[in-house]
Design a protein around this motif. Structure first.
Motif, mmCIF file in Angstrom:
data_model
loop_
_atom_site.group_PDB
_atom_site.id
_atom_site.type_symbol
_atom_site.label_atom_id
_atom_site.label_comp_id
_atom_site.label_asym_id
_atom_site.label_seq_id
_atom_site.Cartn_x
_atom_site.Cartn_y
_atom_site.Cartn_z
ATOM 1 N N GLU A 116 31.554 -34.545 11.631
ATOM 2 C CA GLU A 116 32.337 -35.660 11.135
ATOM 3 C C GLU A 116 33.606 -35.111 10.489
ATOM 4 O O GLU A 116 33.580 -34.084 9.814
ATOM 5 C CB GLU A 116 31.535 -36.462 10.111
ATOM 6 C CG GLU A 116 30.366 -37.212 10.728
ATOM 7 C CD GLU A 116 30.824 -38.236 11.754
ATOM 8 O OE1 GLU A 116 31.846 -38.897 11.510
ATOM 9 O OE2 GLU A 116 30.184 -38.351 12.801
ATOM 10 N N PRO A 117 34.766 -35.761 10.660
ATOM 11 C CA PRO A 117 36.017 -35.242 10.104
ATOM 12 C C PRO A 117 35.931 -34.948 8.615
ATOM 13 O O PRO A 117 36.456 -33.933 8.143
ATOM 14 C CB PRO A 117 37.008 -36.372 10.395
ATOM 15 C CG PRO A 117 36.448 -37.078 11.580
ATOM 16 C CD PRO A 117 34.952 -36.991 11.430
ATOM 17 N N SER A 118 35.249 -35.799 7.834
ATOM 18 C CA SER A 118 35.200 -35.595 6.390
ATOM 19 C C SER A 118 34.509 -34.292 6.022
ATOM 20 O O SER A 118 34.786 -33.701 4.988
ATOM 21 C CB SER A 118 34.486 -36.770 5.714
ATOM 22 O OG SER A 118 33.148 -36.859 6.168
ATOM 23 N N SER A 119 33.595 -33.830 6.874
ATOM 24 C CA SER A 119 32.858 -32.610 6.557
ATOM 25 C C SER A 119 33.694 -31.363 6.766
ATOM 26 O O SER A 119 33.292 -30.268 6.400
ATOM 27 C CB SER A 119 31.588 -32.524 7.411
ATOM 28 O OG SER A 119 31.918 -32.304 8.763
ATOM 29 N N LEU A 120 34.854 -31.508 7.401
ATOM 30 C CA LEU A 120 35.702 -30.362 7.679
ATOM 31 C C LEU A 120 36.874 -30.257 6.717
ATOM 32 O O LEU A 120 37.760 -29.457 6.914
ATOM 33 C CB LEU A 120 36.231 -30.455 9.126
ATOM 34 C CG LEU A 120 35.156 -30.321 10.198
ATOM 35 C CD1 LEU A 120 35.744 -30.601 11.566
ATOM 36 C CD2 LEU A 120 34.548 -28.938 10.172
ATOM 37 N N LEU A 121 36.886 -31.054 5.654
ATOM 38 C CA LEU A 121 37.966 -30.993 4.685
ATOM 39 C C LEU A 121 37.703 -29.877 3.674
ATOM 40 O O LEU A 121 36.580 -29.708 3.202
ATOM 41 C CB LEU A 121 38.101 -32.336 3.961
ATOM 42 C CG LEU A 121 38.518 -33.521 4.837
ATOM 43 C CD1 LEU A 121 38.517 -34.798 4.019
ATOM 44 C CD2 LEU A 121 39.882 -33.283 5.458
ATOM 45 N N VAL A 146 38.446 -23.134 1.783
ATOM 46 C CA VAL A 146 37.025 -23.097 2.134
ATOM 47 C C VAL A 146 36.578 -24.471 2.625
ATOM 48 O O VAL A 146 36.641 -25.458 1.896
ATOM 49 C CB VAL A 146 36.164 -22.662 0.930
ATOM 50 C CG1 VAL A 146 34.689 -22.633 1.317
ATOM 51 C CG2 VAL A 146 36.617 -21.301 0.420
ATOM 52 N N VAL A 147 36.121 -24.511 3.876
ATOM 53 C CA VAL A 147 35.629 -25.733 4.493
ATOM 54 C C VAL A 147 34.109 -25.840 4.325
ATOM 55 O O VAL A 147 33.566 -26.923 4.106
ATOM 56 C CB VAL A 147 36.006 -25.761 5.989
ATOM 57 C CG1 VAL A 147 35.300 -26.881 6.724
ATOM 58 C CG2 VAL A 147 37.509 -25.905 6.143
ATOM 59 N N LYS A 148 33.443 -24.689 4.428
ATOM 60 C CA LYS A 148 31.993 -24.664 4.298
ATOM 61 C C LYS A 148 31.583 -23.336 3.686
ATOM 62 O O LYS A 148 32.089 -22.283 4.066
ATOM 63 C CB LYS A 148 31.323 -24.858 5.665
ATOM 64 C CG LYS A 148 29.823 -25.137 5.594
ATOM 65 C CD LYS A 148 29.281 -25.541 6.962
ATOM 66 C CE LYS A 148 27.803 -25.892 6.880
ATOM 67 N NZ LYS A 148 27.240 -26.264 8.190
ATOM 68 N N PHE A 149 30.655 -23.401 2.732
ATOM 69 C CA PHE A 149 30.136 -22.194 2.083
ATOM 70 C C PHE A 149 28.631 -22.318 2.064
ATOM 71 O O PHE A 149 28.063 -23.081 1.282
ATOM 72 C CB PHE A 149 30.681 -22.077 0.653
ATOM 73 C CG PHE A 149 30.454 -20.734 0.031
ATOM 74 C CD1 PHE A 149 31.459 -19.785 0.003
ATOM 75 C CD2 PHE A 149 29.220 -20.403 -0.525
ATOM 76 C CE1 PHE A 149 31.243 -18.542 -0.570
ATOM 77 C CE2 PHE A 149 28.999 -19.171 -1.093
ATOM 78 C CZ PHE A 149 30.014 -18.228 -1.116
ATOM 79 N N GLY A 150 27.968 -21.573 2.953
ATOM 80 C CA GLY A 150 26.535 -21.789 3.127
ATOM 81 C C GLY A 150 26.311 -23.204 3.610
ATOM 82 O O GLY A 150 26.870 -23.625 4.610
ATOM 83 N N ALA A 151 25.516 -23.973 2.886
ATOM 84 C CA ALA A 151 25.273 -25.368 3.249
ATOM 85 C C ALA A 151 26.242 -26.323 2.573
ATOM 86 O O ALA A 151 26.234 -27.526 2.855
ATOM 87 C CB ALA A 151 23.839 -25.752 2.882
ATOM 88 N N LEU A 152 27.102 -25.816 1.688
ATOM 89 C CA LEU A 152 28.023 -26.681 0.955
ATOM 90 C C LEU A 152 29.226 -27.052 1.806
ATOM 91 O O LEU A 152 29.832 -26.202 2.442
ATOM 92 C CB LEU A 152 28.522 -25.975 -0.316
ATOM 93 C CG LEU A 152 27.498 -25.679 -1.406
ATOM 94 C CD1 LEU A 152 28.194 -24.977 -2.561
ATOM 95 C CD2 LEU A 152 26.829 -26.955 -1.889
ATOM 96 N N LYS A 153 29.571 -28.317 1.807
ATOM 97 C CA LYS A 153 30.764 -28.781 2.498
ATOM 98 C C LYS A 153 31.219 -30.088 1.859
ATOM 99 O O LYS A 153 30.569 -30.631 0.989
ATOM 100 C CB LYS A 153 30.479 -28.975 3.990
ATOM 101 C CG LYS A 153 29.360 -29.948 4.307
ATOM 102 C CD LYS A 153 29.109 -29.995 5.804
ATOM 103 C CE LYS A 153 27.948 -30.945 6.131
ATOM 104 N NZ LYS A 153 27.678 -30.988 7.585
ATOM 105 N N HIS A 154 32.383 -30.570 2.293
ATOM 106 C CA HIS A 154 32.941 -31.820 1.781
ATOM 107 C C HIS A 154 31.949 -32.960 2.022
ATOM 108 O O HIS A 154 31.279 -32.947 3.050
ATOM 109 C CB HIS A 154 34.262 -32.092 2.511
ATOM 110 C CG HIS A 154 35.057 -33.218 1.953
ATOM 111 N ND1 HIS A 154 35.921 -33.064 0.903
ATOM 112 C CD2 HIS A 154 35.107 -34.524 2.306
ATOM 113 C CE1 HIS A 154 36.478 -34.231 0.636
ATOM 114 N NE2 HIS A 154 36.007 -35.121 1.468
ATOM 115 N N PRO A 155 31.805 -33.956 1.147
ATOM 116 C CA PRO A 155 32.681 -34.236 0.012
ATOM 117 C C PRO A 155 32.560 -33.200 -1.092
ATOM 118 O O PRO A 155 31.490 -32.676 -1.347
ATOM 119 C CB PRO A 155 32.234 -35.616 -0.463
ATOM 120 C CG PRO A 155 30.833 -35.740 0.021
ATOM 121 C CD PRO A 155 30.766 -34.992 1.317
ATOM 122 N N GLN A 156 33.690 -32.940 -1.701
ATOM 123 C CA GLN A 156 33.912 -31.785 -2.548
ATOM 124 C C GLN A 156 32.781 -31.487 -3.531
ATOM 125 O O GLN A 156 32.599 -32.197 -4.509
ATOM 126 C CB GLN A 156 35.211 -31.987 -3.332
ATOM 127 C CG GLN A 156 36.397 -32.190 -2.414
ATOM 128 C CD GLN A 156 37.522 -32.926 -3.091
ATOM 129 O OE1 GLN A 156 37.391 -33.323 -4.237
ATOM 130 N NE2 GLN A 156 38.615 -33.118 -2.393
#
Length: 213
Positions: A116-121, A146-156
């Motif tokens: 999903e686009p929001s997950s790539l912010l 940073v777009v993704k760190f381990g399992a962490l991603k947007h929303p911020q």
């Protein structure tokens, strides 16, 4: 050993398959590492005592097998991360041309190909890198978003959540995906938080929150 992957019909599907395989390799690495920890040893400690006899406090066969398998898995994971990086490039290279709305619409279309686009912010920015640090060894650069760190991603997520992931994964490989200014698409990296590299903390980089507008 090597790894075998299916032949998905699209770059996005192939990337998903690669990421799933990465998770499998990391899980097996953790399992093999647990064998070494259960024997109170690591990849370097000798398996014989001072007199040259096998150590009685170790399961010698299990430790030897785990060490060999860890080396194989690390090699497989290195090759796999290269494949993931190439696959991500293919995903974004195939993104459709900009629709009405300009660059923002193009970025959303590219993101939709994989997630999903929001997950790539981006949610964090690398504001500094210490030479010789784990972050530098992983290939992080100042200015990376940073777009993704381990399992962490947007929303911020908060930087506290990111710090918790780092603490839980000391001496383990963490998958990091960044958007690099001036570069096309995303960059996939492998970061191993660790102590004893010669500086403060386990990353050796300064991260600040990033707000995607």
């Amino acid at each position: 050993m090597g790894y075998t992957l299916p032949s998905p019909d699209s770059p996005a599907a192939r990337t998903r398959a690669l990421m799933a395989r990465k998770d499998e390799l990391e899980a097996e690495l953790e399992a093999q590492g647990a064998i070494l920890r259960a024997n109170n040893t690591d990849m370097r400690q000798p398996l014989v005592d001072r007199e040259g006899f096998p150590r009685a406090d170790l399961d010698i066969w299990a430790v030897r097998h785990a060490r060999v398998r860890i080396i194989e898995l690390r090699n497989d994971l290195t090759a796999l991360m290269d494949e993931i990086a190439k696959s991500l490039e293919a995903v974004y290279a195939r993104a459709p041309p900009p629709a009405e709305g300009g660059a923002g619409a193009s970025a959303s279309a590219a993101g939709a190909a994989l997630e999903e686009p929001s997950s790539l912010l981006p949610f964090a920015k690398v504001n500094g890198i210490a030479p010789g640090s784990p972050a530098a060894d992983a290939g992080l650069e100042r200015g990376d978003l940073v777009v993704k760190f381990g399992a962490l991603k947007h929303p911020q997520p908060s930087l506290q959540a990111l710090a918790a992931v780092v603490a839980e994964n000391e001496n383990k490989v963490v998958s990091v995906i960044v958007r690099r200014p001036g570069a096309e698409g995303l960059t996939a990296l492998r970061l191993t938080p660790r102590q004893g590299w010669g500086g403060r903390g386990t990353l050796g980089c300064h991260l600040v929150p990033h707000t995607s507008l």
